[in-house]
Design a protein around this motif. Structure first.
Motif, short mmCIF file in Angstrom:
data_model
loop_
_atom_site.label_atom_id
_atom_site.label_comp_id
_atom_site.label_asym_id
_atom_site.label_seq_id
_atom_site.Cartn_x
_atom_site.Cartn_y
_atom_site.Cartn_z
N LEU A 676 51.74 -121.92 -16.66
CA LEU A 676 51.53 -122.62 -17.69
C LEU A 676 50.66 -121.87 -18.67
O LEU A 676 51.10 -121.81 -20.03
CB LEU A 676 50.72 -123.87 -17.18
CG LEU A 676 50.16 -124.91 -18.28
CD1 LEU A 676 51.39 -125.61 -18.97
CD2 LEU A 676 49.30 -126.04 -17.85
N LEU A 677 49.51 -121.48 -18.24
CA LEU A 677 48.71 -120.68 -19.30
C LEU A 677 49.17 -119.23 -19.61
O LEU A 677 49.01 -118.76 -20.83
CB LEU A 677 47.45 -120.47 -18.52
CG LEU A 677 46.65 -121.77 -18.11
CD1 LEU A 677 45.27 -121.43 -17.38
CD2 LEU A 677 46.38 -122.74 -19.57
N MET A 678 49.84 -118.61 -18.85
CA MET A 678 50.45 -117.19 -19.21
C MET A 678 51.77 -116.93 -19.37
O MET A 678 52.16 -115.91 -19.75
CB MET A 678 49.56 -116.09 -18.20
CG MET A 678 48.27 -116.51 -17.83
SD MET A 678 47.22 -116.06 -19.02
CE MET A 678 47.46 -114.51 -19.29
N GLY A 679 52.74 -118.09 -19.06
CA GLY A 679 53.94 -117.80 -18.74
C GLY A 679 54.58 -117.50 -20.24
O GLY A 679 53.97 -117.76 -21.28
N SER A 680 56.21 -117.47 -20.25
CA SER A 680 56.74 -117.46 -21.45
C SER A 680 57.18 -118.58 -22.20
O SER A 680 57.53 -118.55 -23.31
CB SER A 680 57.93 -116.36 -21.15
OG SER A 680 58.67 -117.19 -20.29
N ASP A 681 57.17 -119.59 -21.44
CA ASP A 681 57.50 -121.00 -22.04
C ASP A 681 56.20 -121.67 -22.93
O ASP A 681 55.19 -122.06 -22.39
CB ASP A 681 57.83 -122.03 -21.05
CG ASP A 681 58.87 -123.39 -21.51
OD1 ASP A 681 58.73 -123.32 -22.70
OD2 ASP A 681 59.26 -123.91 -20.50
N VAL A 682 56.58 -121.66 -24.08
CA VAL A 682 55.45 -122.03 -25.11
C VAL A 682 55.03 -123.50 -25.16
O VAL A 682 54.18 -123.79 -25.00
CB VAL A 682 55.63 -121.23 -26.43
CG1 VAL A 682 54.57 -121.71 -27.53
CG2 VAL A 682 55.77 -119.87 -26.54
N ALA A 683 56.19 -124.14 -25.07
CA ALA A 683 55.86 -125.63 -25.28
C ALA A 683 55.05 -126.48 -24.16
O ALA A 683 54.13 -127.21 -24.67
CB ALA A 683 57.38 -126.46 -25.29
N PRO A 684 55.13 -126.24 -22.96
CA PRO A 684 54.27 -126.91 -21.92
C PRO A 684 52.78 -126.35 -22.36
O PRO A 684 51.74 -127.09 -22.25
CB PRO A 684 54.82 -126.11 -20.70
CG PRO A 684 56.11 -125.98 -20.78
CD PRO A 684 56.14 -125.39 -22.26
N PHE A 688 49.52 -128.70 -23.42
CA PHE A 688 48.28 -128.76 -22.58
C PHE A 688 47.19 -128.45 -23.52
O PHE A 688 46.19 -129.05 -23.26
CB PHE A 688 48.46 -127.44 -21.56
CG PHE A 688 47.00 -127.24 -20.75
CD1 PHE A 688 46.99 -127.86 -19.56
CD2 PHE A 688 46.12 -126.28 -21.19
CE1 PHE A 688 45.69 -127.82 -19.00
CE2 PHE A 688 45.03 -126.05 -20.41
CZ PHE A 688 44.92 -126.68 -19.27
N ILE A 689 47.14 -127.44 -24.35
CA ILE A 689 46.22 -127.40 -25.29
C ILE A 689 45.85 -128.67 -26.19
O ILE A 689 44.61 -129.08 -26.42
CB ILE A 689 46.41 -126.04 -26.28
CG1 ILE A 689 46.42 -124.87 -25.40
CG2 ILE A 689 45.44 -126.06 -27.55
CD1 ILE A 689 47.00 -123.55 -26.25
N VAL A 690 46.87 -129.18 -26.72
CA VAL A 690 46.73 -130.48 -27.34
C VAL A 690 45.92 -131.65 -26.66
O VAL A 690 45.20 -132.20 -26.93
CB VAL A 690 48.12 -130.88 -28.00
CG1 VAL A 690 47.80 -132.14 -28.71
CG2 VAL A 690 48.61 -130.06 -29.22
N ASP A 691 46.44 -131.68 -25.17
CA ASP A 691 46.15 -133.14 -24.56
C ASP A 691 44.67 -132.69 -24.10
O ASP A 691 43.74 -133.51 -23.85
CB ASP A 691 46.78 -132.86 -23.29
CG ASP A 691 48.11 -133.49 -23.57
OD1 ASP A 691 48.32 -134.16 -24.51
OD2 ASP A 691 49.23 -133.37 -22.75
N ASN A 692 44.19 -131.33 -24.14
CA ASN A 692 42.93 -130.86 -23.52
C ASN A 692 41.82 -130.55 -24.77
O ASN A 692 40.64 -130.27 -24.34
CB ASN A 692 43.05 -130.20 -22.35
CG ASN A 692 43.59 -130.43 -21.25
OD1 ASN A 692 42.86 -131.01 -20.40
ND2 ASN A 692 44.71 -130.36 -20.89
N ALA A 693 42.25 -130.45 -26.03
CA ALA A 693 41.49 -129.99 -27.16
C ALA A 693 40.12 -130.85 -27.21
O ALA A 693 39.13 -130.34 -27.33
CB ALA A 693 42.13 -130.12 -28.45
N ALA A 694 40.06 -132.30 -26.90
CA ALA A 694 38.99 -133.22 -27.00
C ALA A 694 37.91 -132.63 -26.03
O ALA A 694 36.83 -132.92 -26.43
CB ALA A 694 39.44 -134.57 -26.97
#
Length: 703
Positions: A676-684, A688-694
């Motif tokens: 999730l954090l380092m893979g080539s698939d950007v969308a997930p 993750f960043i949007v959901d945990n930004a708060a």
């Protein structure tokens, strides 16, 4: 001295001492023989027996839904829409089909009578064993427009005057009765089985494992496309999904084992999921029950259907699941042997044909080179498979090996030699990956042999930027991987050169989660780390050859340092995982602040290090409360800002430092997070960043 044998003890033991256990008594006397144990595993085994009977109906094309409900009173119910258990009279016993199934061991429709072409059940003991070990079992069958019902108490048929296992029970005395309790809709068939496990048999701590039930249901839904399995938990147990109320999950996968393969695969794809299907026939001599009830050796022709889904990814791990009639065979068997045999044969032939283009040379590809990065599901279906042992973990039917090998060879060769653009591109990438794996394996072997030949007097081939230690005692030695040359200079003065080695890296290394094996080996920083650690990489990694007892990642205490540490951990996780699993990888914890108090009278000045903004503020408040004067706190933005004494005291000296050990309590969950954090698939990752930004602490961002 020879002791004379007592004549009385020999003559006192005769036929009247022999105990004959009738019917289901043997099951209750020795439950472990039938279900393995009387703890939670045995409890789950009983549930699988009932579920598998419903699954066998679906496997034969009868019914498309199975419901499993865990009730708060400790009972469990399994409902299906199969053909329903036969309700007519079985001529040899004079009992209804329902009573025969639930009270007679080795009774059922899976002994070659034509009712099941392929099934998971083989011995006909499942339902009767569950009945024998239940304080109460109720069964309802829908057949012929009627609903039939029967109840049992510890295997004995009768009637209950109320609900639950403690209700008054009256056994049948003269003859058993399969009661008609209602009407079923026209064309509706199936059965419902609800039972309460006997507390006299099972341990008080035995519980139904919801997570295990869900995993098995998901797996089964993949293996039988179109079958819906609903798992409902009404127990309200703490630490379960149903703790706050009834919880239900439904599993339905129309994609079959192709979808299963995608679910299992974690690494980026090199090929699409390839489906290899075919069948073959073989003959075997088996005892068959004739009209007179005698077992007669008969030569029968069997059909074996082969269905394989496989795909290759960029990683080097192998995930291979194998099944026989939806029975998992974790230890393989003849079907897996045939699959691996054909893989090796096909790839060796293709590499021989394309040897000049792929620069194969005179080396031969090995099975491990082909299996690297492979995710596969191998299934075969045949009547009356032969297993090695009672656990059904290894398929023993010898003819299956040749059939699977032939099907896989034909279908895989067709894919690898296809002229279609997509398949041709994937085949080229796959063959290049296999060749790269082969060359990596050979290089690792040569490197290992070179390391073994070296003596202390010979010159070292290690990179010149490594500042090695003098000791070779792995119980003491430590390798610090440090960020940049500035940290290296301070670290050189701070270390104990007897057992502490330093390896500097330049900035952020390659993200190996996205890169191929070849790109990783070409990267100077990754290659240096692998060379210095000394154990090799990937499948050939040898933990015994590692040159240091501890690997310590020493990066700055800022966002860039955290990023570099994550990239390094990704490298260790992907290519040197045994190091992480053995607990030999650590992260240094350098301080963020240095607080120095002013000497007052007899009170000497002291130095305090803090590791977070909150800790710094609390420390300052405590010092002010005590009336201590404090110099301006020093904020470390990097390791290079410390002098050698400060670095040694806070980060490198074993008596004072803090190290975080990197562990893999759950390797699969960690792999998903790395992807999730380092893979080539950007969308997930974006989600993750949007959901945990708060929840982000803005003070941790060095801006």
């Amino acid at each position: 001295m020879v002791v004379p044998r007592s004549t009385s003890s020999a003559t006192d033991y005769n036929a009247r001492h022999l105990q004959v256990l009738e019917g289901l008594e043997a099951v209750r006397k020795r439950p472990g023989m039938y279900i393995g144990s009387t703890d939670s595993r045995g409890l789950m085994h009983c549930l699988w027996e009932i579920i598998d009977n419903s699954v066998d109906e679906a496997l034969g094309g009868h019914g498309d839904r199975i419901d499993v409900t865990l009730f708060a009173d400790g009972s469990v119910q399994v409902s299906d829409r199969g053909r329903g258990i036969p309700v007519d009279i079985e001529p040899r016993t004079g009992l209804s089909g329902v009573e025969v199934v639930f009270t007679k061991l080795h009774a059922g429709g899976k002994f070659g009578g034509g009712s099941y072409a392929a099934s998971g059940g083989l011995h006909g003991v499942g339902a009767s064993v569950v009945n024998a070990l239940s304080a109460r079992l109720d069964v309802e069958v829908d057949r012929g427009g009627k609903t039939y019902a029967m109840s049992f108490r510890r295997g004995e048929p009768g009637t209950f005057a109320g609900d639950g296992p403690d209700a008054p029970f009256t056994p049948f005395e003269t003859g058993s009765e399969l009661a008609v309790v209602g009407k079923a809709k026209r064309g509706v068939t199936g059965c419902r089985i609800r039972y309460w496990a006997d507390t006299q048999i099972f341990l008080k701590t035995a519980r139904f494992d919801y997570d295990g039930l869900v995993d098995r249901a998901r797996q089964t839904s993949f293996l039988i496309p179109g079958l819906s399995l609903a798992i409902r938990d009404e127990r309200g147990l703490p630490d379960t999904p149903g703790a706050d109320g009834p919880h239900e999950e439904i599993f339905l996968h129309d994609g079959g084992i192709s979808e299963f393969t995608e679910f299992l695969a974690a690494d980026p794809a090199v090929t699409d999921v390839w489906r290899l299907q075919g069948e073959g026939t073989f003959t075997e001599t088996v005892p068959v029950l004739d009209d007179k009830g005698h077992m007669t050796p008969t030569e029968v022709e069997r059909n074996c259907a082969v269905d394989v889904a496989l795909r290759w990814g960029t990683g080097y791990d192998t995930k291979l699941k194998s099944f026989v009639n939806i029975i998992a065979t974790p230890k393989g068997g003849t079907h897996v042997a045939g699959f691996e045999q054909s893989l090796l044969k096909v790839f060796r032939k293709q590499l021989e044909v394309n040897s000049r283009r792929l620069k194969v040379g005179g080396d031969k590809v090995d099975k491990d080179d082909i299996l690297a990065g492979l995710t596969a599901v191998v299934t075969v279906r045949l009547a009356e498979p032969q297993f090695e042992g009672q656990t059904k973990e290894v398929l023993g039917t010898s003819a299956v090996r040749a059939i699977v090998s032939k099907v896989v060879e034909q279908e895989l060769t067709a894919n690898l030699t296809s002229t279609k653009r997509d398949l041709k591109t994937q085949s080229t990438q796959l063959l290049e990956k296999v060749v790269a794996e082969m060359k990596t394996r050979i290089s690792a072997r040569l490197h290992k042999e070179t390391q073994r030949r070296k003596t202390a007097l010979e010159s070292s081939s290690l990179p010149p930027k490594l500042k090695d230690c003098r000791s070779s005692d792995n119980s003491r030695t430590e390798l610090f991987i440090v960020e940049g040359d500035s940290a290296l200079g301070t670290g050189m003065a701070a270390r104990n050169s007897e057992y502490q080695a330093l390896l500097p890296i330049r900035g952020k290394i390659l993200n190996v989660q996205k890169a191929s094996v070849g790109d990783m080996l070409k990267n100077a920083e990754c290659a240096s780390i692998i060379q210095v650690v000394g154990g090799g990489s990937g499948r050939s990694f040898d933990l015994d050859m590692v040159r240091y007892g501890k690997i310590i990642l020493m990066t700055d205490a800022d966002v860039d340092g955290a990023h570099i540490r994550t990239l390094l951990l990704t490298l260790f996780f992907r290519y040197m995982r045994p190091l992480v699993e053995s607990g030999r990888v650590y992260a240094a914890v350098p301080p963020l602040h240095r607080i120095e108090t002013v000497a007052q009278g007899r009170a000497k000045g002291e130095v305090i290090y803090t590791y977070s903004e909150a800790q710094m503020r609390k420390t300052m408040a405590d010092l002010n409360k005590r009336g201590r004067n404090v110099k301006q706190p020093q904020r470390y933005k990097g390791l290079g800002e410390m002098d050698a004494d400060q670095l040694a005291e806070t980060t490198m000296e074993p008596r004072h430092r803090t190290l975080r050990r990197v562990t893999l309590a759950d390797a699969e969950a960690a792999e998903r997070m790395f992807d999730l954090l380092m893979g080539s698939d950007v969308a997930p990752r974006k989600d993750f960043i949007v959901d945990n930004a708060a929840g982000l602490d803005l003070e941790r961002i060095d801006a």
